[in-house]
Design a protein around this motif. Structure first.
Motif, PDB file in Angstrom:
ATOM      1  N   LEU A 121       0.951  -1.290   0.225  1.00 29.22           N
ATOM      2  CA  LEU A 121       0.006   0.043   0.033  1.00 29.22           C
ATOM      3  C   LEU A 121       0.685   1.129   0.062  1.00 29.22           C
ATOM      4  O   LEU A 121       0.312   2.437  -0.667  1.00 29.22           O
ATOM      5  N   ASP A 122       2.081   1.134   0.764  1.00 29.59           N
ATOM      6  CA  ASP A 122       2.699   2.203   0.948  1.00 29.59           C
ATOM      7  C   ASP A 122       3.535   2.497  -0.668  1.00 29.59           C
ATOM      8  O   ASP A 122       3.602   3.622  -1.145  1.00 29.59           O
ATOM      9  N   ALA A 123       3.810   1.405  -1.048  1.00 26.80           N
ATOM     10  CA  ALA A 123       4.482   1.487  -2.670  1.00 26.80           C
ATOM     11  C   ALA A 123       3.390   1.840  -3.558  1.00 26.80           C
ATOM     12  O   ALA A 123       3.653   2.599  -4.475  1.00 26.80           O
ATOM     13  N   ILE A 124       2.091   1.522  -3.518  1.00 29.56           N
ATOM     14  CA  ILE A 124       1.167   1.941  -4.412  1.00 29.56           C
ATOM     15  C   ILE A 124       1.006   3.623  -4.277  1.00 29.56           C
ATOM     16  O   ILE A 124       0.990   4.510  -5.293  1.00 29.56           O
ATOM     17  N   ALA A 125       1.034   4.245  -3.059  1.00 31.58           N
ATOM     18  CA  ALA A 125       0.993   5.638  -2.740  1.00 31.58           C
ATOM     19  C   ALA A 125       2.200   6.281  -3.405  1.00 31.58           C
ATOM     20  O   ALA A 125       2.119   7.374  -4.015  1.00 31.58           O
ATOM     21  N   ARG A 126       3.440   5.618  -3.073  1.00 34.68           N
ATOM     22  CA  ARG A 126       4.433   6.315  -3.714  1.00 34.68           C
ATOM     23  C   ARG A 126       4.679   6.160  -5.181  1.00 34.68           C
ATOM     24  O   ARG A 126       4.800   7.277  -5.745  1.00 34.68           O
ATOM     25  N   ALA A 127       4.181   5.239  -5.762  1.00 28.85           N
ATOM     26  CA  ALA A 127       4.165   4.931  -7.316  1.00 28.85           C
ATOM     27  C   ALA A 127       3.286   6.182  -7.807  1.00 28.85           C
ATOM     28  O   ALA A 127       3.485   6.484  -8.942  1.00 28.85           O
ATOM     29  N   SER A 128       2.199   6.296  -7.376  1.00 26.43           N
ATOM     30  CA  SER A 128       1.134   7.062  -7.726  1.00 26.43           C
ATOM     31  C   SER A 128       1.065   8.525  -7.441  1.00 26.43           C
ATOM     32  O   SER A 128       0.355   9.493  -7.986  1.00 26.43           O
ATOM     33  N   ASP A 129       1.858   8.803  -6.405  1.00 29.37           N
ATOM     34  CA  ASP A 129       2.059  10.076  -5.735  1.00 29.37           C
ATOM     35  C   ASP A 129       0.563  10.459  -5.177  1.00 29.37           C
ATOM     36  O   ASP A 129       0.108  11.647  -5.442  1.00 29.37           O
ATOM     37  N   ARG A 130       0.017   9.511  -4.618  1.00 31.12           N
ATOM     38  CA  ARG A 130      -1.371   9.763  -3.960  1.00 31.12           C
ATOM     39  C   ARG A 130      -1.241   9.739  -2.418  1.00 31.12           C
ATOM     40  O   ARG A 130      -0.198   8.965  -1.970  1.00 31.12           O
ATOM     41  N   PRO A 131      -2.032  10.474  -1.669  1.00 27.32           N
ATOM     42  CA  PRO A 131      -2.121  10.353  -0.146  1.00 27.32           C
ATOM     43  C   PRO A 131      -2.306   8.783   0.283  1.00 27.32           C
ATOM     44  O   PRO A 131      -3.024   8.160  -0.238  1.00 27.32           O
TER      45      PRO A 131
ATOM     46  N   ALA B 250      -4.379  -0.624  -6.957  1.00 22.73           N
ATOM     47  CA  ALA B 250      -3.123  -0.117  -7.550  1.00 22.73           C
ATOM     48  C   ALA B 250      -3.570   0.425  -9.076  1.00 22.73           C
ATOM     49  O   ALA B 250      -2.930   1.359  -9.550  1.00 22.73           O
ATOM     50  N   ARG B 251      -4.512  -0.098 -10.010  1.00 17.07           N
ATOM     51  CA  ARG B 251      -5.062   0.073 -10.987  1.00 17.07           C
ATOM     52  C   ARG B 251      -5.539   1.446 -11.134  1.00 17.07           C
ATOM     53  O   ARG B 251      -5.212   2.405 -11.875  1.00 17.07           O
ATOM     54  N   ILE B 252      -6.484   1.945 -10.157  1.00 17.21           N
ATOM     55  CA  ILE B 252      -7.039   3.125  -9.950  1.00 17.21           C
ATOM     56  C   ILE B 252      -6.242   4.095  -9.623  1.00 17.21           C
ATOM     57  O   ILE B 252      -5.773   5.294 -10.211  1.00 17.21           O
ATOM     58  N   ALA B 253      -5.162   4.009  -8.623  1.00 21.61           N
ATOM     59  CA  ALA B 253      -3.982   4.869  -8.110  1.00 21.61           C
ATOM     60  C   ALA B 253      -3.222   5.271  -9.440  1.00 21.61           C
ATOM     61  O   ALA B 253      -2.838   6.536  -9.368  1.00 21.61           O
ATOM     62  N   LEU B 254      -2.772   4.454 -10.055  1.00 23.41           N
ATOM     63  CA  LEU B 254      -1.666   4.731 -11.200  1.00 23.41           C
ATOM     64  C   LEU B 254      -2.266   5.217 -12.320  1.00 23.41           C
ATOM     65  O   LEU B 254      -1.528   5.651 -13.197  1.00 23.41           O
ATOM     66  N   THR B 255      -3.498   4.769 -12.796  1.00 20.16           N
ATOM     67  CA  THR B 255      -4.061   5.191 -13.839  1.00 20.16           C
ATOM     68  C   THR B 255      -5.311   6.202 -14.002  1.00 20.16           C
ATOM     69  O   THR B 255      -5.373   6.677 -14.704  1.00 20.16           O
ATOM     70  N   GLY B 256      -5.997   6.184 -12.588  1.00 16.50           N
ATOM     71  CA  GLY B 256      -6.963   7.439 -12.732  1.00 16.50           C
ATOM     72  C   GLY B 256      -6.377   8.727 -12.000  1.00 16.50           C
ATOM     73  O   GLY B 256      -5.328   9.015 -11.807  1.00 16.50           O
ATOM     74  N   THR B 257      -7.586   9.394 -11.811  1.00 17.04           N
ATOM     75  CA  THR B 257      -7.324  10.657 -11.130  1.00 17.04           C
ATOM     76  C   THR B 257      -7.386  10.607  -9.646  1.00 17.04           C
ATOM     77  O   THR B 257      -7.820   9.493  -9.161  1.00 17.04           O
ATOM     78  N   ALA B 258      -7.004  11.739  -9.050  1.00 15.90           N
ATOM     79  CA  ALA B 258      -7.205  11.644  -7.717  1.00 15.90           C
ATOM     80  C   ALA B 258      -8.522  11.539  -7.162  1.00 15.90           C
ATOM     81  O   ALA B 258      -9.103  10.753  -6.080  1.00 15.90           O
ATOM     82  N   GLU B 259      -9.591  11.983  -8.130  1.00 14.98           N
ATOM     83  CA  GLU B 259     -11.187  11.960  -7.710  1.00 14.98           C
ATOM     84  C   GLU B 259     -11.505  10.267  -7.946  1.00 14.98           C
ATOM     85  O   GLU B 259     -12.439  10.138  -7.148  1.00 14.98           O
ATOM     86  N   ASP B 260     -10.954   9.780  -8.650  1.00 12.71           N
ATOM     87  CA  ASP B 260     -11.310   8.504  -8.885  1.00 12.71           C
ATOM     88  C   ASP B 260     -11.087   7.559  -7.918  1.00 12.71           C
ATOM     89  O   ASP B 260     -11.767   6.639  -7.359  1.00 12.71           O
ATOM     90  N   LEU B 261      -9.707   7.701  -7.036  1.00 18.36           N
ATOM     91  CA  LEU B 261      -9.072   7.076  -6.199  1.00 18.36           C
ATOM     92  C   LEU B 261     -10.044   7.464  -4.793  1.00 18.36           C
ATOM     93  O   LEU B 261     -10.648   6.566  -4.017  1.00 18.36           O
ATOM     94  N   GLU B 262     -10.346   8.760  -4.625  1.00 20.29           N
ATOM     95  CA  GLU B 262     -11.100   9.199  -3.409  1.00 20.29           C
ATOM     96  C   GLU B 262     -12.786   8.552  -3.423  1.00 20.29           C
ATOM     97  O   GLU B 262     -13.406   8.638  -2.322  1.00 20.29           O
ATOM     98  N   SER B 263     -13.176   8.404  -4.699  1.00 22.33           N
ATOM     99  CA  SER B 263     -14.307   8.115  -4.934  1.00 22.33           C
ATOM    100  C   SER B 263     -14.604   6.462  -4.612  1.00 22.33           C
ATOM    101  O   SER B 263     -15.752   5.925  -4.708  1.00 22.33           O
TER     102      SER B 263
END
Length: 507
Positions: free
Chosen positions: A135-145, A163-176
């Motif tokens: 999870l930390d790695a996903i956050a690091r790779a995607s630059d998401r909180p 991981a797919r949403i974080a790395l390919t979607g928008t911040a709003e996609d992840l938050e939603s």
């Protein structure tokens, strides 16, 4: 992505005890991966292929006599496609068909790639790349909180999709990413206390509820469609028609319920946990009938309740579940809580769970908002070995070597296990026979007196406490340890930690 890149990263992760270095290596790997490969990639890293059960075992994988490829040929996608076929192979002749599939895959892999794949398929990668690091790695790779990534993973129950949403979607996609009826979420977990009074000191005013020796269930209903899931998010709907019937009769259209189930004997008392679990493994309905007890509600008719205080969720639960609610009371009075605990024990149950009345539902987390209290402490440990018995137990694998999880790697590899004691108490002749037959399937090596096992089998151990001891690597020993039963519903990653045991030490 070539499989060789994944293997190289896994080796790098396994070679360091630094969480930061592990996170960096995994983040670099995820950033290079094609989005379509992420679910398969995450499954292999977690040694939990996204296909689920593959129908292969240690002997079948290690008995293959194969000449491996000299150069890397396989991609992650190639492996994922083979695992799809392997998981779908069933029926007459399936054993031979699986062997053929494995032989072909092994021949296309280099020796190091095949070693990695065997360990990934058997669930025994010792890289320390547990879900928290990923999870930390996903956050690091995607630059998401990190907090947003963790919440998305908890509510989706799927690290690959997160991981797919974080790395390919928008911040709003992840938050939603939120609750979705029909998609199970990681269950909230409880800490442990010795008494209800001690638990209330942690939680303040609380809902004090029966703690059953049953199986955790999460139930989703959308109209007439009902899904029933285990604590590991496995779908068991077709195996528990009586639970489906109960939920369909509730006065609601859409709902997500959290609870437990067990079977009762003729006198209304609880049957042993193993009998309840036998229904989860049944392909058809058995005579053994399960009864649900619901203790939380996460969603009702379009309204998410995760972030609402427990007091609000209980009011909705009373309206929705009625007679199917878990027995309990809301109180800040230790005497009232103790009375309820005695009632639970008198009814044949394990004890109580004390839940802070103002706390939200923390999916996937074990915090101080929920505290379980049992008169005898129980811990889920991993079997690291078994000694051959003597006397009337001669010829049977008996005395168990018990290990606690070491998530931070204080005594070795992060995510590994540290030995905390031995016991042969509580082992019936039936269990001794079962151990002797099945433990060799998990054998790593042996001596004349002991068969050592890969850390794959979880056993529930009752203890009266712990004491300081230089005898075992963890610096403590279990007091009056005895076997309660094996936990087929739990993975080694869910075993209790050395830190949890150490917290019992006085002073």
């Amino acid at each position: 992505m070539m499989l060789a890149e994944l293997v190289t990263t896994a080796d790098r992760v396994g070679a360091t005890s630094s969480r930061l270095d592990k996170t960096d290596a995994l983040a670099e790997l995820l950033a290079r991966a094609d989005p379509s490969e992420l679910p398969a990639l995450m499954g292999l890293l977690l040694a939990s292929p996204r296909q689920g059960r593959l129908g292969v075992g240690w002997r079948g994988l290690t008995a293959l006599d194969i000449t491996h490829a000299d150069d890397p040929l396989l991609s992650v996608g190639d492996v994922d496609a083979v695992l799809d076929v392997l998981a779908a192979t069933s029926g007459s002749g399936s054993a031979a068909a699986r062997t053929g599939i494995l032989v072909d895959l092994a021949a296309r892999a280099t020796a190091s790639e095949w070693d990695f794949l065997v360990r990934a398929m058997l669930g025994e990668l010792r890289t320390g790349a547990l879900s928290g690091v990923l999870l930390d790695a996903i956050a690091r790779a995607s630059d998401r909180p990190a907090a947003v990534v963790r919440r998305a993973a908890m509510l989706s129950g799927d690290l690959g999709e997160t991981a797919r949403i974080a790395l390919t979607g928008t911040a709003e996609d992840l938050e939603s990413v939120g609750l979705q009826v029909g998609r199970p979420v990681l269950p909230m977990l409880a800490a442990t206390a010795a008494t209800t009074t001690a638990a209330l000191e942690i939680t303040g005013e609380a809902s004090v509820e029966y703690k059953l020796d049953g199986a955790r269930i999460q139930v989703h209903r959308q109209g007439d469609d009902v899904g029933v899931y285990t604590r590991s998010l496995a779908d068991i709907t077709h195996r528990v028609p009586e639970l489906v019937e109960v939920v369909r009769a509730l006065p609601v259209n859409d709902v997500i319920l959290d609870g437990e189930t067990l079977s009762l004997d003729e006198d209304g008392g609880p049957r042993p946990f193993q009998e309840t679990m036998s229904r989860f493994g049944a392909e058809v309905s058995r005579d053994l009938v399960l009864r649900p007890w619901f203790f939380d509600v996460l969603h009702v008719d379009g309204r998410d309740l995760l972030d609402e205080p427990l007091s609000v969720r209980l009011a909705e639960l009373e309206r929705v579940a009625g007679d199917w609610r878990m027995p309990g009371l809301v109180t800040a009075d230790p005497e009232a809580a103790e009375r309820l605990s005695r009632d639970a024990l008198a009814a044949g149950h394990e004890g109580v769970v004390v839940k802070a009345i103002d706390a939200p539902y923390a999916a996937g987390r074990r915090g101080k908002s929920w505290v379980k209290v049992k008169p005898v402490l129980t811990f889920d440990l991993v079997v690291l070995g078994a000694e051959w018995g003597s006397g009337r137990r001669r010829g049977w694998l008996s005395n168990l070597h018990l290990g606690a999880r070491d998530p931070e790697g204080e005594f070795g590899d992060p995510g590994g296990f540290v030995m905390v004691g031995k016991t042969f108490k509580g082992l019936t002749d039936e269990l001794l026979k079962w151990q002797t037959e099945h433990f060799p399937e998990h054998e790593s090596h042996r001596t004349a007196s002991t068969v050592f096992l890969r850390p794959e089998i979880v056993v529930e151990i009752a203890i009266d406490g712990v004491q300081r001891s230089p005898r075992y690597p963890g610096g403590l020993a279990l007091r009056f340890a005895r076997v309660k039963g094996y936990r087929d519903d739990k993975s080694p990653g869910e075993a209790d930690t050395i830190q949890a045991l150490r917290a019992l030490l006085r002073g």
